[in-house]
Every structure is written in C-alpha cells, then in structure tokens.
Design an enzyme around this catalytic site. Structure first.
Site, PDB file in Angstrom:
ATOM      1  N   TYR A  53      50.360   2.861  27.985  1.00 10.46           N
ATOM      2  CA  TYR A  53      49.749   2.425  29.255  1.00 10.46           C
ATOM      3  C   TYR A  53      48.635   1.406  28.965  1.00 10.46           C
ATOM      4  O   TYR A  53      48.563   0.359  29.607  1.00 10.46           O
ATOM      5  CB  TYR A  53      49.189   3.633  30.022  1.00 10.46           C
ATOM      6  CG  TYR A  53      48.449   3.227  31.272  1.00 10.46           C
ATOM      7  CD1 TYR A  53      49.127   3.014  32.468  1.00 10.46           C
ATOM      8  CD2 TYR A  53      47.065   3.013  31.243  1.00 10.46           C
ATOM      9  CE1 TYR A  53      48.455   2.594  33.611  1.00 10.46           C
ATOM     10  CE2 TYR A  53      46.384   2.596  32.370  1.00 10.46           C
ATOM     11  CZ  TYR A  53      47.078   2.391  33.555  1.00 10.46           C
ATOM     12  OH  TYR A  53      46.414   1.970  34.672  1.00 10.46           O
ATOM     13  N   GLU A 130      49.432  24.527  54.628  1.00 11.87           N
ATOM     14  CA  GLU A 130      49.133  23.819  53.372  1.00 11.87           C
ATOM     15  C   GLU A 130      47.778  24.265  52.842  1.00 11.87           C
ATOM     16  O   GLU A 130      46.995  24.867  53.589  1.00 11.87           O
ATOM     17  CB  GLU A 130      49.137  22.298  53.618  1.00 11.87           C
ATOM     18  CG  GLU A 130      47.985  21.851  54.472  1.00 11.87           C
ATOM     19  CD  GLU A 130      48.231  20.545  55.218  1.00 11.87           C
ATOM     20  OE1 GLU A 130      49.386  20.254  55.575  1.00 11.87           O
ATOM     21  OE2 GLU A 130      47.250  19.840  55.457  1.00 11.87           O
ATOM     22  N   LYS A 132      43.906  24.506  51.821  1.00  8.31           N
ATOM     23  CA  LYS A 132      42.637  23.928  52.296  1.00  8.31           C
ATOM     24  C   LYS A 132      41.869  23.553  51.027  1.00  8.31           C
ATOM     25  O   LYS A 132      41.324  24.410  50.341  1.00  8.31           O
ATOM     26  CB  LYS A 132      41.863  24.951  53.135  1.00  8.31           C
ATOM     27  CG  LYS A 132      40.601  24.374  53.730  1.00  8.31           C
ATOM     28  CD  LYS A 132      40.049  25.296  54.806  1.00  8.31           C
ATOM     29  CE  LYS A 132      38.870  24.695  55.531  1.00  8.31           C
ATOM     30  NZ  LYS A 132      37.775  24.224  54.706  1.00  8.31           N
ATOM     31  N   ASP A 134      39.222  22.377  48.450  1.00 11.09           N
ATOM     32  CA  ASP A 134      37.774  22.576  48.447  1.00 11.09           C
ATOM     33  C   ASP A 134      37.117  21.395  47.731  1.00 11.09           C
ATOM     34  O   ASP A 134      36.842  21.449  46.537  1.00 11.09           O
ATOM     35  CB  ASP A 134      37.459  23.898  47.735  1.00 11.09           C
ATOM     36  CG  ASP A 134      36.098  24.408  48.119  1.00 11.09           C
ATOM     37  OD1 ASP A 134      35.461  23.802  49.006  1.00 11.09           O
ATOM     38  OD2 ASP A 134      35.659  25.419  47.536  1.00 11.09           O
ATOM     39  N   TYR A 243      46.002  14.411  53.656  1.00  7.37           N
ATOM     40  CA  TYR A 243      46.745  15.374  54.476  1.00  7.37           C
ATOM     41  C   TYR A 243      46.816  15.050  55.965  1.00  7.37           C
ATOM     42  O   TYR A 243      47.319  15.846  56.743  1.00  7.37           O
ATOM     43  CB  TYR A 243      46.148  16.776  54.306  1.00  7.37           C
ATOM     44  CG  TYR A 243      44.628  16.819  54.394  1.00  7.37           C
ATOM     45  CD1 TYR A 243      43.975  16.550  55.578  1.00  7.37           C
ATOM     46  CD2 TYR A 243      43.874  17.128  53.268  1.00  7.37           C
ATOM     47  CE1 TYR A 243      42.591  16.577  55.649  1.00  7.37           C
ATOM     48  CE2 TYR A 243      42.489  17.158  53.329  1.00  7.37           C
ATOM     49  CZ  TYR A 243      41.862  16.881  54.527  1.00  7.37           C
ATOM     50  OH  TYR A 243      40.498  16.911  54.596  1.00  7.37           O
ATOM     51  N   LYS A 339      40.571  31.375  56.016  1.00  2.00           N
ATOM     52  CA  LYS A 339      39.646  31.394  54.874  1.00  2.00           C
ATOM     53  C   LYS A 339      39.915  32.612  53.997  1.00  2.00           C
ATOM     54  O   LYS A 339      40.045  33.737  54.506  1.00  2.00           O
ATOM     55  CB  LYS A 339      38.190  31.443  55.384  1.00  2.00           C
ATOM     56  CG  LYS A 339      37.784  30.227  56.185  1.00  2.00           C
ATOM     57  CD  LYS A 339      37.515  29.026  55.310  1.00  2.00           C
ATOM     58  CE  LYS A 339      36.142  28.976  54.790  1.00  2.00           C
ATOM     59  NZ  LYS A 339      35.182  28.181  55.377  1.00  2.00           N
ATOM     60  N   CYS A 433       1.407  42.533  36.052  1.00  2.00           N
ATOM     61  CA  CYS A 433       2.120  41.246  36.068  1.00  2.00           C
ATOM     62  C   CYS A 433       2.753  40.968  34.702  1.00  2.00           C
ATOM     63  O   CYS A 433       2.062  41.036  33.676  1.00  2.00           O
ATOM     64  CB  CYS A 433       1.146  40.129  36.436  1.00  2.00           C
ATOM     65  SG  CYS A 433       1.901  38.495  36.315  1.00  2.00           S
ATOM     66  N   CYS A 436       0.564  37.772  33.335  1.00  2.00           N
ATOM     67  CA  CYS A 436      -0.874  37.793  33.034  1.00  2.00           C
ATOM     68  C   CYS A 436      -1.452  39.209  32.931  1.00  2.00           C
ATOM     69  O   CYS A 436      -2.650  39.370  32.727  1.00  2.00           O
ATOM     70  CB  CYS A 436      -1.643  36.996  34.083  1.00  2.00           C
ATOM     71  SG  CYS A 436      -1.686  37.828  35.683  1.00  2.00           S
ATOM     72  N   CYS A 451       1.337  39.811  42.240  1.00  2.00           N
ATOM     73  CA  CYS A 451       0.212  39.646  41.334  1.00  2.00           C
ATOM     74  C   CYS A 451      -0.805  38.805  42.103  1.00  2.00           C
ATOM     75  O   CYS A 451      -0.495  37.693  42.518  1.00  2.00           O
ATOM     76  CB  CYS A 451       0.684  38.902  40.083  1.00  2.00           C
ATOM     77  SG  CYS A 451      -0.681  38.206  39.142  1.00  2.00           S
ATOM     78  N   CYS A 456      -3.291  33.374  37.455  1.00  2.00           N
ATOM     79  CA  CYS A 456      -2.020  33.702  36.775  1.00  2.00           C
ATOM     80  C   CYS A 456      -1.260  32.399  36.494  1.00  2.00           C
ATOM     81  O   CYS A 456      -0.962  31.629  37.408  1.00  2.00           O
ATOM     82  CB  CYS A 456      -1.201  34.628  37.665  1.00  2.00           C
ATOM     83  SG  CYS A 456       0.468  34.909  37.069  1.00  2.00           S
TER      84      CYS A 456
END
Ligand code: IVH
Length: 693
Positions: A53, A130, A132, A134, A243, A339, A433, A436, A451, A456
């Site tokens: 190619y 067909e 869907k 994404d 589509y 879905k 914490c 700290c 905290c 801190c």
C-alpha cells in the site's frame, strides 16, 4: 461497493503495477488506492500488505508533486492536511440532530411498539435493529460526489466544523458515486469510534509518556475530533459507522432510488457507496417479540465486538411509516434506543486510603485488585464516608461487586459475605488526620469526618488546586502534579503565591522548558481578569458552588461588599438558603480570609462585577434547575441557554425554583419538587420548546 469481477480486476492491476510501477496513469493509480483503503478500512479484509500500500501511495504522491495540476480534491493524498488548519467554526445542520428515546426492558419496548402501532393504525410493524455505537456523533455533507463538510453534533441545531479532522478517518470516503444514483446533495449521520484495540494502544502510549490514560474509547474519539492538528488525528486510528441519511436532494430528472424506501435499504445504499454502515450488523425483524429476543441475545454478546456499544437502536424500517409518525422536538417517534444494563464485575477490596480534601473532609478510597469493566480498568473507587462502609459492611479482603453504568463513576454495589475466608478485616476510620495527625471531628448532622487544622498541608494543596481549576480561575497549563511538586519544593505555599512564582527557579526544574514556563506565566496573568463569580467560587467557601457564586456576584459590585451583608440579606438572594448564608457570612468575618482577598487585590486580581447588566430575555426573572441526565443537550449548554435568556440557575429545590427540568434517572430533587406546588416540572423537550418560544 465492488463486484467480484471488479475486485479481481483491481487486484490484478495492483499486482501488475507492483511488478512494473512505470506502467500506470494517475487516475488508475488513485482508483487502486481507493479500492485498497476500502478493503482495509471498511470491509476489514485487506488484499495487499501495508508495504505494498505504501508503495502505491508514495508513487502517487511523487506523481502529484511532479504534476501539481493533476491533484484532485478526493485524491488519497489529500486527506492529510499539512498545517494546523482546523477552524472549528459553528455550522448549522441541514436537519437538526435529534436524540433517541431510551428503553431498558421488554416492557419499555412493548410500550414503544404499542404507541407506534396506534400512531400508524397498524397491528404489526417491521423493525430494523442495529448497534448503538458508543462514540462521538458526526454529520457529513456530500455534494456532487465530494465530501464538502463535516461537523460535530453541538447543540443539535449547529455543530463545529471538523472537516479536516474527519478527512483523516480512512473509512470515510472523500468521494462517493452519488451522481450515478441521481443524488445531488446528501447529509448523513454516524458515529466516530475508537476500537478497543486502538484505545488500548493509545492509552499505552500515554502511559509511556507519563500522561494520565483516558477513561474510555468514547472520550478518546470525541477528544480526537477536536484536535487542532489533523495530523495528530491521523495517528489515532479512528473509525466511523454511518447509520442515517438525514437529508438528500435529487439531480434534475433523478428518481428516488429503490433502496431509499426502507432503513435497511438505506444502510445497503450507504454500504454500496463505500461507507462503513452497519450493513452486516443490522437485523430486520418483523415483530416486536423478535426484537426483544434479539436485544436480549445481543446484550449477552456485547463484549465480543471489537468496539464499544452501549445498546441497540430499534428503527421502524419503512420510511413512509417513519414519516407518518414524525418526531417530537427531541426524538423521532419511529426509533428507540435499547440501553444495556450497567456492567458489573467482582474483585477484591485490597486496601483503603484516606484522602484529605480542601475542606478537610476525609474520604475513604477503596484500592481494588484492578479489574476491567466495560473497557475501563478500575482499581480505585470512592467509598464516600464511614457510614457507607458500615451500611455495606465492607471489609478489607472482601470480594466486592462493582458496577459502571455508561459515563457514571464506578460504584461498589455490595460485598459478598458468602465468599469470606475469615481473615477479612473490619475497616476502622482513623481518629486523626492521615496527613497532619490533627484529631478528626464530625458535626452531628454530617456523615463526614474532618480535619480542622488550618495548616494541614493536604488541605492547602487541595485549596490551591481548586483555586486554579478549570471552573474556578481556569489557569491552564497548571496541573495538579505541578502544584504538588511546587508545594513540596517550597515554591508555592499559599494561594497568593500563585501570582508570585519564581519562574527562574521553575525554569531550572526538570521538564520545564522555556515554552512551558512562558505558557504558565501567560495563563496565570490571564486569570487576573477572570469575572468576579469565578474568584468567589475559587475561594472555596463551603456550600458555595459555581451557581451560588454567580448569584452572589450579580448582587454586589466589589467582593468586599460581602463583608457588610447580614445573613438575612444574603438569604434574600435566589438559591441562598440558611446554611449557605451562614457559611458566606462566617467566611467574610474571618480575618485570615479578608487578608487573603486583600493580598489578591494587591496582586491585581479583578475584584469587581464587570457585567452587572442583567440580560433581558424570555426567561427573565425565572429560576431553573436541571436534574437527571439530559439526552440532547449538554447540561452546561442548557444552563447557558437559560442565562442567555435572562433566566437564572439555582442549585437546590426550594420555593424560589420556578422550573425543574427533568432528565433521565432523576432522583431526590424530583421527589422534593413534587411536594412544592409552585414548581413546574418539565421534560428536556418541554424545556427546548420553552427556550425557542
Ligand atoms: S439514529 C434521528 N442510530 O445515539 C436519528 N443513533 O442517544 C437519530 N447513536 O445522537 C440517531 N448509534 O449519536 C442512531 N445506530 C445508531 C446509533 C445512534 C449511536 C447515537 C447518536 C444519537 C445518540 C442518541
């Protein structure tokens, strides 16, 4: 697209050319290249090697360089732009790009079918089903056989011109045989996708370059389409499924092709023209029971496809019937999306990290044994707070079920106690914490441990990150990693220092060339003129999100006006309740905060409201709130539409709210609004109608 005889002929000519490259004319050579691109990118059955190619391509390129007058628009060499020539100008679609209504189960599909039968006055209907896809939707225009324009969906009415980038996708032909079919102009719709394989390779490359991987192939496809440099797009191996034919005109004397009487026929026609339509994936089914069965079977097999789909699309096959049923303002009545359910996976909860946010809130984050779920590797999921862990009885070492629905952030659904071996450990929340060591505190009404140490370091860094973030001061080229690095090196210890950085020192750090230092400098400088509401939001006042910041900014002329407002005065503003008013009041009565604001003022940051004049539009004086997932508009676009017409966005449901716009999967806001009679609850379609009028 090519008959068997044509295929044999073109293949023989290719071999002949490879053996004797001089014996060919430019038109014939282009024909060969176009044929092999089609075989490789559309049919996915290459008939020559990549090397062969490249040989053809290079020969054509050389011929064109020697004879520039012979270059034509649809030559395979004309895909690759040689400059940053994307305009991204707004282009109106010939026909609006509508969305689809969603269905989730057999009942929804039966409902759709019943309504369609009622509208069509028929007892049964034939459907075409067909995938869907994404990805990112696109609209293409071909005129007189040539691709003339390509754009994104945008707000459905107009999109952005991405023609140069689309030309890099080899499964989209630059020219098609329309005239031969009597068609003059055609607008078509489809989805640009990145295959799972290309997505993995792409993320691998990002990782090698220390760049955070992308979340899913859809984001990768959508992001690629908006690249400034078309050559970059060419490297990303994008693909496109077409589509839908949304519009066409016939040439004088042209007759509607027979195939353009049904949807399945139109997919065949698109395929014959050289597009990758779902010609092989589609299925024509003559009754809804068959459609439901097909949906169930397909869902089980969804992962076997080389690309991501998030469901199936069920379309009435007969175009005359489609026309009869028509559309609502946001979706056709002749089609519905089915879905797929959220994907789940099981994995092990291996560890837990406690992260400290800018307000001091400590969030437990589950560290999981990495697991792929819906094409995304998940190894970390927020567990929100202590109660969440207790309610779900999550233990270290547990096998847990996790779930990811579409765009939604992964969640832990539950643990599986039956699989416990006895050595799982109960998770105990720290009392101090983790950064700290300050004692953590929890207010009675809150679920969050905090905290409250103002010094801190985790909070300081997170506050700076918030201050420069996209929705706040929007200082581009200042990522989280750099902020952390500068903090650790002592170059950036508080917010005012963002504007006092020592660029000489930064320029000497590894990874900081002159260009990146200049970009950072310019971005910091530009942020000084950001509108007032961004600064208010950037300060990180508790309960003050972007919307509330805009409300407050619209009522004052200088930020320090807030020092003199009482809680009652603040509460009179839309969207400001007792809790928010109290928090704002407290913030502006703490000396250190006023000092911070004055320091920023001395550094030349904008402190005043510059666009106080209210917009007068058809929504003036009305308060809106969006809840659930919108299917046609991006939420930010919808909010901008309200504001552009003088309306106002509020962040919570209260009697001050006039309209609640409800998308998919709306939850507690909808329930709350139902109890307040004055609130009008409307759908996304109603909203679009309202805005138009
Ligand atoms: S038909 C009026 N078919 O899904 C016709 N859409 O949620 C509308 N999509 O905006 C579109 N695969 O971007 C159709 N096979 C397919 C599709 C498809 C993906 C996308 C499309 C649309 C969105 C609606």
């Amino acid at each position: 697209m090519y008959t068997k005889d044509q295929t044999i002929g073109l293949q023989a000519s290719t071999k002949e050319f490879i053996q004797n490259p001089h014996n060919i004319n430019i038109i014939q050579l282009r024909k060969l290249l176009k044929f092999h691109e089609y075989q490789y990118y559309v049919v996915a059955e290459p008939l020559i090697s990549d090397y062969e190619y490249d040989l053809l391509y290079q020969y054509l390129k050389n011929l064109e360089i020697a004879n520039p007058a012979l270059i034509v628009h649809d030559s395979p060499t004309q895909r690759v732009g040689d400059s940053l020539n994307n305009s991204f100008e707004t282009v109106a679609h010939l026909v609006p790009m509508l969305s689809l209504e969603n269905s989730y189960n057999a009942e929804d599909l039966n409902d759709f079918h019943r309504k369609a039968c009622e509208g069509a006055l028929l007892n049964d209907i034939t459907y075409c089903v067909e995938p869907k896809f994404d990805g990112a939707s696109i609209s293409l225009i071909y005129e007189n056989d040539l691709l003339t324009s390509a754009c994104t969906r945008g707000d459905g009415v107009a999109g952005e011109d991405i023609t140069q980038n689309i030309k890099q996708i080899k499964s989209i032909p630059l020219s098609i045989p329309m005239k031969a079919l009597g068609i003059q102009q055609m607008e078509i719709r489809g989805e640009v996708i990145m295959s799972k394989k290309s997505f993995d390779a792409f993320n691998e490359k990002l990782k090698e370059n220390n760049i955070a991987p992308l979340a899913n192939p859809r984001n990768a496809a959508a992001g690629s389409l908006r690249m400034k440099d078309p050559r970059e797009v060419a490297n990303r191996n994008l693909d496109a499924f077409i589509y839908h034919i949304s519009y066409y005109t016939l040439l004088p004397g042209g007759v509607i092709p027979e195939l353009l009487k049904t949807h399945s026929g139109s997919l065949e026609l698109l395929w014959n023209m050289g597009f990758r339509s779902p010609q092989k994936e589609k299925k024509v089914i003559s009754n809804i029971q068959g459609v439901i069965q097909f949906c169930n079977e397909f869902e089980v097999d969804r992962d076997s496809l080389p690309y991501e789909i998030d469901g199936l699309v069920i379309k009435i096959n007969d175009f005359a019937l489609q026309e009869k049923l028509g559309m609502t303002s946001h979706h056709p009545r002749w089609a519905i999306a089915y879905k797929f359910k959220a994907r789940q996976a099981t994995t092990i909860l291996e560890n837990i990290e406690f992260q400290v946010g800018r307000t001091g809130a400590v969030t437990p984050v589950a560290k999981l044994k990495a697991v792929a779920i819906g094409g995304v590797n998940v190894s970390s999921i927020s567990m929100h707070n202590e109660e969440y862990i207790r309610e779900k009885d999550l233990r270290l070492g547990d096998t847990v079920i996790i779930e990811r629905a579409g765009d939604v952030i992964p969640q832990i659904v539950q643990s599986i106690p039956a699989l416990r071996k006895g050595n799982e450990q109960i998770i105990t929340f720290p009392t101090t914490c983790p950064v700290c060591d300050y004692a953590l505190e929890k207010e009675e009404t809150e679920a969050v441990w905090r905290c409250n140490n103002p010094l801190c370091s985790a909070q300081i860094v997170e506050r700076i990150i918030h201050f420069v973030s996209k929705d706040a001061m929007d200082i581009k080229s200042f990522g989280d990693a750099n902020i952390r690095k500068f903090y650790e090196l002592g170059l950036l210890e508080n917010i005012p220092q963002v504007y006092q950085l020592n660029f000489d020192t930064i320029g000497q750090l590894e990874g900081f060339g002159k260009k990146s230092v200049d970009n950072l400098k310019a971005a910091i400088e530009a942020s000084k003129t950001q509108p007032l509401h961004r600064l208010i939001y950037a300060l990180g006042i508790r309960f003050v999100g972007e919307t509330t910041a805009k409300t407050i900014a619209s009522h004052i002329s200088h930020i320090l006006d807030l020092e003199s407002l009482t809680e009652d005065q603040l509460q009179a503003y839309d969207d400001v309740g007792v809790k928010v008013a109290k928090s704002i009041y407290q913030y502006f009565h703490e000396e250190k905060n006023i000092k911070l604001i004055k320091a920023l003022e001395a550094l030349d940051l904008n402190m005043i409201q510059t666009n106080a004049t209210a917009v007068d539009g058809n929504l003036t004086g009305l308060n809106f709130l969006f809840t659930g997932t919108l299917t046609q508009l991006k939420r930010s676009d919808a909010e901008a539409m309200v504001e552009a017409r003088g309306g106002h966005i509020v962040s919570g449901v209260s009697s001050k709210l006039n309209y609640l716009v409800v998308g998919e999967d709306a939850g507690s806001k909808l329930e709350k609004a139902k109890k307040i009679a004055s609130i009008k609850i409307i759908t996304e379609g109603d909203f679009i109608d309202l805005v138009k009028n």
